[in-house]
Scaffold this motif. Structure first.
Motif, PDB file in Angstrom:
ATOM      1  N   MET A   1       0.686  -1.448   0.138  1.00  0.00           N
ATOM      2  CA  MET A   1       0.242   0.057  -0.032  1.00  0.00           C
ATOM      3  C   MET A   1       0.653   1.005  -0.100  1.00  0.00           C
ATOM      4  O   MET A   1       0.895   1.992  -1.587  1.00  0.00           O
ATOM      5  N   CYS A   2       1.906   1.348   1.088  1.00  0.00           N
ATOM      6  CA  CYS A   2       2.854   2.781   1.032  1.00  0.00           C
ATOM      7  C   CYS A   2       3.331   2.850  -0.152  1.00  0.00           C
ATOM      8  O   CYS A   2       3.306   3.634  -0.778  1.00  0.00           O
ATOM      9  N   TRP A   3       4.442   1.605  -0.965  1.00  0.00           N
ATOM     10  CA  TRP A   3       4.957   2.108  -1.969  1.00  0.00           C
ATOM     11  C   TRP A   3       3.805   2.562  -3.027  1.00  0.00           C
ATOM     12  O   TRP A   3       3.755   3.070  -4.147  1.00  0.00           O
ATOM     13  N   THR A   4       2.661   1.835  -3.496  1.00  0.00           N
ATOM     14  CA  THR A   4       1.669   2.241  -4.433  1.00  0.00           C
ATOM     15  C   THR A   4       1.434   3.348  -4.471  1.00  0.00           C
ATOM     16  O   THR A   4       1.480   4.580  -5.088  1.00  0.00           O
ATOM     17  N   PHE A   5       0.773   4.015  -3.196  1.00  0.00           N
ATOM     18  CA  PHE A   5       0.795   5.744  -2.564  1.00  0.00           C
ATOM     19  C   PHE A   5       1.958   5.963  -2.933  1.00  0.00           C
ATOM     20  O   PHE A   5       1.762   7.194  -3.495  1.00  0.00           O
TER      21      PHE A   5
ATOM     22  N   VAL B   1      13.358   7.780  10.511  1.00  0.00           N
ATOM     23  CA  VAL B   1      12.587   8.039  11.646  1.00  0.00           C
ATOM     24  C   VAL B   1      12.854   9.687  12.166  1.00  0.00           C
ATOM     25  O   VAL B   1      12.002  10.393  11.750  1.00  0.00           O
ATOM     26  N   HIS B   2      15.018  10.338  12.584  1.00  0.00           N
ATOM     27  CA  HIS B   2      14.440  11.902  12.722  1.00  0.00           C
ATOM     28  C   HIS B   2      14.945  13.110  11.941  1.00  0.00           C
ATOM     29  O   HIS B   2      13.705  13.722  11.851  1.00  0.00           O
ATOM     30  N   LYS B   3      14.750  11.943  10.602  1.00  0.00           N
ATOM     31  CA  LYS B   3      15.056  13.047   9.314  1.00  0.00           C
ATOM     32  C   LYS B   3      12.928  13.013   8.996  1.00  0.00           C
ATOM     33  O   LYS B   3      13.144  14.114   8.706  1.00  0.00           O
ATOM     34  N   TRP B   4      12.842  12.008   9.274  1.00  0.00           N
ATOM     35  CA  TRP B   4      11.093  12.060   8.847  1.00  0.00           C
ATOM     36  C   TRP B   4      10.541  12.866  10.067  1.00  0.00           C
ATOM     37  O   TRP B   4       9.767  14.192   9.574  1.00  0.00           O
ATOM     38  N   ILE B   5      10.334  13.497  11.368  1.00  0.00           N
ATOM     39  CA  ILE B   5      10.254  14.222  12.340  1.00  0.00           C
ATOM     40  C   ILE B   5      10.552  15.231  11.311  1.00  0.00           C
ATOM     41  O   ILE B   5       9.870  16.422  11.611  1.00  0.00           O
TER      42      ILE B   5
ATOM     43  N   LEU C   1      -0.581   9.216   6.973  1.00  0.00           N
ATOM     44  CA  LEU C   1      -1.273   7.308   6.731  1.00  0.00           C
ATOM     45  C   LEU C   1       0.643   7.202   5.681  1.00  0.00           C
ATOM     46  O   LEU C   1       0.933   5.598   6.564  1.00  0.00           O
ATOM     47  N   LEU C   2       1.262   7.924   5.773  1.00  0.00           N
ATOM     48  CA  LEU C   2       2.962   7.337   5.262  1.00  0.00           C
ATOM     49  C   LEU C   2       3.504   7.285   6.939  1.00  0.00           C
ATOM     50  O   LEU C   2       4.525   6.872   6.637  1.00  0.00           O
ATOM     51  N   SER C   3       3.396   8.243   7.657  1.00  0.00           N
ATOM     52  CA  SER C   3       3.665   8.231   8.375  1.00  0.00           C
ATOM     53  C   SER C   3       3.454   6.752  10.027  1.00  0.00           C
ATOM     54  O   SER C   3       4.359   6.524  10.300  1.00  0.00           O
ATOM     55  N   ALA C   4       1.960   6.457   9.621  1.00  0.00           N
ATOM     56  CA  ALA C   4       1.631   5.024   9.781  1.00  0.00           C
ATOM     57  C   ALA C   4       2.443   3.757   9.663  1.00  0.00           C
ATOM     58  O   ALA C   4       2.656   2.850  10.259  1.00  0.00           O
ATOM     59  N   PHE C   5       2.819   3.429   8.410  1.00  0.00           N
ATOM     60  CA  PHE C   5       3.476   2.812   7.068  1.00  0.00           C
ATOM     61  C   PHE C   5       4.860   3.072   7.820  1.00  0.00           C
ATOM     62  O   PHE C   5       5.358   1.538   7.997  1.00  0.00           O
ATOM     63  N   LEU C   6       5.762   4.139   8.172  1.00  0.00           N
ATOM     64  CA  LEU C   6       7.037   4.537   9.020  1.00  0.00           C
ATOM     65  C   LEU C   6       7.071   3.450  10.419  1.00  0.00           C
ATOM     66  O   LEU C   6       7.905   2.555  10.597  1.00  0.00           O
ATOM     67  N   ALA C   7       5.413   3.545  11.333  1.00  0.00           N
ATOM     68  CA  ALA C   7       5.859   3.307  12.147  1.00  0.00           C
ATOM     69  C   ALA C   7       5.151   1.711  12.348  1.00  0.00           C
ATOM     70  O   ALA C   7       6.399   0.980  13.186  1.00  0.00           O
ATOM     71  N   VAL C   8       4.738   1.376  11.461  1.00  0.00           N
ATOM     72  CA  VAL C   8       5.031  -0.995  11.446  1.00  0.00           C
ATOM     73  C   VAL C   8       6.017  -0.937  10.904  1.00  0.00           C
ATOM     74  O   VAL C   8       6.287  -1.853  11.629  1.00  0.00           O
ATOM     75  N   ASN C   9       6.510  -0.187   9.793  1.00  0.00           N
ATOM     76  CA  ASN C   9       8.389  -1.187   9.126  1.00  0.00           C
ATOM     77  C   ASN C   9       8.776  -0.607  10.403  1.00  0.00           C
ATOM     78  O   ASN C   9       9.705  -1.901  10.956  1.00  0.00           O
TER      79      ASN C   9
END
Length: 265
Positions: free
Chosen positions: A137-141, A206-210, A228-236
């Motif tokens: 889902m994340c890659w397709t998005f 994570v630091h760079k994302w935030i 949504l992408l933050s949630a995907f990153l958290a899952v990973n």
């Protein structure tokens, strides 16, 4: 945010990912027939779930090698800006000259096929189901909105550790014990690679994302997409962290047993 279909290069990659997975799985059965009889017998004695996972090793290894070869140039020499996106099918860099968007599609094609062909989610393992579906889902998005390609390619390059994990499993299937030297060497190599490419970079990711990338993504695709992408990153992060914890506990157990045996002697 208006939905846009993924670029054609992504769809081509997804199609190739599906085809290569199916061919590799078929080839796994064919290659088993030319293996030594003793190895064939060991495979034949595997339980249903174990047999399924055994024939998943070749598709997994082929996919991992292609991701390493296909993404390394973009990962190490490409632009790291979160909004960088190259949607070309053919590019002037890399060994294969196929673009990073193509390999993003291949990644998704592999994940979806691996999930679709599993006998059951229980056999596959629920963490892997979550990983495969959320990543797809994340890659397709990301491909549809043409964002986060540098991070996606880096995570695909993480398949570097998968090769050694699969080699270890083949050795165990062949009858080697976890305490045998060759298995220990492969296991430690796998652990080192997993740590280097999947775990150690996580705090920086994570630091760079935030601190930087979330705002850029929010401005590009809106609050919904950024969350949504933050949630995907958290899952990973949670999945990689849990797998790393399991490996550390197994390594501690392995060395504890060796020390106990030495004391007994």
């Amino acid at each position: 945010m208006i939905y846009q279909p993924p670029p054609p290069s992504f769809l081509y990659g997804a199609g190739i990912g599906i085809i290569v997975y199916c061919l590799s799985r078929f080839l796994s059965h064919a290659l088993l027939r030319i293996c030594p009889t003793s190895f064939q017998q060991k495979v034949a004695n595997l339980k249903f779930a174990q047999l399924y996972h055994y024939h998943s090793l070749l598709p997994s290894t082929v996919h991992a090698i292609m991701q390493i070869v296909g993404t390394y140039n973009f990962v190490f020499y490409g632009d790291k800006d979160v909004l960088t996106f190259d949607d070309r099918l053919f590019v002037p860099y890399g060994i294969t000259k196929l673009g990073p968007c193509f390999y993003m599609g291949w990644f998704v094609g592999y994940l979806l096929t691996d999930t679709a062909l599993t006998p059951s989610f229980k056999v596959m393992g629920y963490p892997y189901v979550v990983h495969h579906l959320s990543a797809s889902m994340c890659w397709t998005f990301c491909a549809s909105n043409q964002v986060m390609q540098p991070l996606a390619s880096f995570l695909q390059f993480n398949e570097l550790s998968t090769v050694m994990m699969n080699v270890r499993q083949v050795l165990l299937t062949a009858g080697y014990k976890s305490s045998d030297l060759i298995v220990i060497v492969v296991s430690l190599t796998f652990f080192a690679l997993f740590s280097a490419v999947r775990v150690l970079p996580l705090p920086f990711v994570v630091h760079k994302w935030i601190s930087q990338e979330f705002v850029s993504i929010r401005n590009e695709v809106g609050w919904g997409g950024a969350i949504l992408l933050s949630a995907f990153l958290a899952v990973n992060v949670m999945l990689q962290g849990s797998w790393f914890t399991i490996m550390v506990s197994k390594l501690i157990g392995m060395f504890s047993k060796k020390q106990s045996k030495k004391k007994e002697q």
